[in-house]
Design a protein around this motif. Structure first.
Motif, PDB file in Angstrom:
ATOM      1  N   LYS B   5      59.466 -10.360 -26.814  1.00 30.94           N
ATOM      2  CA  LYS B   5      58.996  -8.864 -26.838  1.00 30.94           C
ATOM      3  C   LYS B   5      60.499  -8.384 -28.135  1.00 30.94           C
ATOM      4  O   LYS B   5      60.647  -8.059 -29.068  1.00 30.94           O
ATOM      5  N   LYS B   6      61.412  -9.488 -27.411  1.00 35.56           N
ATOM      6  CA  LYS B   6      63.350  -9.493 -28.133  1.00 35.56           C
ATOM      7  C   LYS B   6      62.990  -9.070 -29.331  1.00 35.56           C
ATOM      8  O   LYS B   6      63.010  -8.756 -30.549  1.00 35.56           O
ATOM      9  N   TYR B   7      61.701 -10.034 -29.554  1.00 39.56           N
ATOM     10  CA  TYR B   7      61.809 -11.317 -30.903  1.00 39.56           C
ATOM     11  C   TYR B   7      60.939  -9.670 -31.884  1.00 39.56           C
ATOM     12  O   TYR B   7      61.071  -8.868 -33.141  1.00 39.56           O
ATOM     13  N   GLN B   8      59.762  -9.362 -31.719  1.00 42.26           N
ATOM     14  CA  GLN B   8      59.084  -7.887 -32.042  1.00 42.26           C
ATOM     15  C   GLN B   8      59.993  -6.633 -32.464  1.00 42.26           C
ATOM     16  O   GLN B   8      59.390  -6.316 -32.958  1.00 42.26           O
ATOM     17  N   GLU B   9      60.706  -6.491 -31.544  1.00 40.43           N
ATOM     18  CA  GLU B   9      61.644  -5.173 -31.913  1.00 40.43           C
ATOM     19  C   GLU B   9      62.113  -5.322 -33.274  1.00 40.43           C
ATOM     20  O   GLU B   9      63.025  -4.318 -33.369  1.00 40.43           O
ATOM     21  N   LEU B  10      62.341  -6.694 -33.643  1.00 38.48           N
ATOM     22  CA  LEU B  10      62.727  -6.305 -35.001  1.00 38.48           C
ATOM     23  C   LEU B  10      62.127  -6.589 -35.826  1.00 38.48           C
ATOM     24  O   LEU B  10      62.870  -6.844 -37.064  1.00 38.48           O
ATOM     25  N   LEU B  11      60.783  -6.908 -35.507  1.00 36.16           N
ATOM     26  CA  LEU B  11      60.195  -7.375 -36.541  1.00 36.16           C
ATOM     27  C   LEU B  11      60.084  -6.164 -37.712  1.00 36.16           C
ATOM     28  O   LEU B  11      60.093  -6.456 -38.689  1.00 36.16           O
ATOM     29  N   SER B  12      61.001  -4.970 -37.711  1.00 39.30           N
ATOM     30  CA  SER B  12      60.234  -4.025 -39.027  1.00 39.30           C
ATOM     31  C   SER B  12      61.878  -3.924 -39.342  1.00 39.30           C
ATOM     32  O   SER B  12      61.529  -3.601 -41.195  1.00 39.30           O
TER      33      SER B  12
END
Lengths: 189, 202
Positions: B5-12
């Motif tokens: 989840k932490k990494y997904q917040e950085l995807l954009s």
């Protein structure tokens, strides 16, 4: 004439214009309108997804600014203050409109025709309409963050000044907004 | 999963290339080992592609018209207000006024020097073409009217208008900025004079 050219080459800053307006110089307000009308209109349009309403509402933003500029405290940049007015008016407008129209994205989803519709133009209109509805159904904070970040491409620091939230909270809101749009637009992928 | 989840917040930010090199490196390493986040990245890409299709600019607005409408709304509000905080006397910047000014500019552009020469206007040839009255002495502006209309200060204002429009409108296509820079007194003088001209034309 030379004075005029000099003045134009070094345009007044927002604060200078505000100061002039507060002293009663009306043309200073005109300059602020001319400087920010497009940005405000674009922002409102992105928020409410309707051209005619956006025009009226963007004008209202400046009318509101006109009457409240006397209280402008200079604690924030003028555009931050103006954007805040624009976002608040947009959110109120959408709320009222939602009450009237009872916008339901799920109804829209149900009415979507098959994805393989041969009429490309029709499909494009449907995509636009689906994007409109998907954005309109975002919670107000997420919609504001999404519009400021995605369309206006404002850095989180500036969005934080407009919305008064921490950058961490804004990043989380943006992420949530994207996730919701992703879900609602999955039929078009 | 929590780490994902932490990494997904950085995807954009990863997709838009705004991620710092330190985070990008960490995310790259994570993506290599996490098919779930890889799938998320692909989904996010696809969503951005859809949004991009529609990311056209908002419909264009007519800048001057917008300003006029804002001012009209303010004026209306002021006339209905009992005690406005300011007592602004806006420069009478109605749409009609603007149109009259533009009309006048086009008239004077035809032959401003001609009009300023009292009593020397040639009524058999242009500049009166714009009135559709070429060669008709009885319908042309009289010498008296011209002398009334074109005081030195009006001439100066018109001259400024002409130069500014020529310089700014044609070069920068930004007439609204030109008009906004006019002082209140400039505008009043100009508008009153031009309204008179317009009446005479009618």
């Amino acid at each position: 004439m030379s004075n005029f050219i000099d003045k134009k080459m070094v345009p007044d800053s927002d604060l200078e214009l505000i100061e002039k307006f507060q002293k009663g110089e009306q043309h200073a307000f005109n300059q602020l309108v001319l400087k920010y009308q497009k940005k405000v209109y674009d922002l409102v349009y992105r928020m409410i997804r309707n051209n005619q309403d956006a025009l009226d509402l963007a004008q209202e933003v400046f009318v509101k600014a006109y009457y409240n500029l006397k209280d402008f405290k200079r604690e924030s940049a003028f555009y931050t203050w103006l954007y805040r007015i624009a976002l608040n008016l947009s959110i109120n407008h959408t709320r009222q409109k939602k009450l009237r129209q009872m916008v339901s994205f799920f109804e829209l989803e149900d009415s979507l025709p098959a994805k393989n519709n041969p009429a490309q133009e029709l499909e494009q209109n449907q995509i636009s309409s689906a994007i409109d509805q998907a954005i309109l159904t975002l919670p107000k904070k997420q919609r504001s963050v999404f519009v400021l970040r995605y369309y206006d491409q404002l850095p989180y620091k500036q969005i934080s000044e407009v919305l008064g939230k921490t950058e961490g909270a804004l990043k989380a809101s943006y992420f949530q907004a994207i996730k919701k749009l992703q879900k609602k637009l999955k039929l078009y992928r | 999963m929590k780490e994902c989840k932490k990494y997904q917040e950085l995807l954009s930010e990863y997709l838009t290339g705004e991620l710092s090199s330190e985070f990008k490196e960490k995310l790259d390493q994570h993506l290599v080992t996490c098919p779930y986040c890889q799938a998320e990245l692909q989904e996010l890409k696809a969503t951005f592609e859809i949004l991009e299709q529609e990311k056209k600019s908002a419909p264009a607005i007519t800048e001057l018209d917008f300003l006029v409408k804002v001012r009209t709304k303010i004026d209306k509000k002021q006339t209905s207000s009992v005690s406005p905080v300011f007592q602004p006397k806006w420069l009478g910047f109605s749409l009609a006024g603007v149109l009259v000014i533009l009309l006048a500019w086009s008239l004077f552009r035809v032959d401003i020097s001609h009009l300023t020469k009292k009593g020397t206007a040639d009524t058999k040839t242009p500049p009166y073409d714009y009135l559709g009255q070429t060669g008709q002495n009885e319908t042309a502006l009289s010498e008296y009217e011209l002398s009334q209309l074109l005081t030195p200060e009006t001439e100066e204002s018109l001259d400024r208008l002409y130069l500014q429009v020529a310089e700014d409108y044609y070069q920068k296509e930004d007439l609204v900025t030109v008009l906004a820079d006019f002082s209140q007194s400039d505008f009043k003088i100009l508008e009153n004079r031009i309204k008179n001209i317009n009446l005479n034309i009618k």
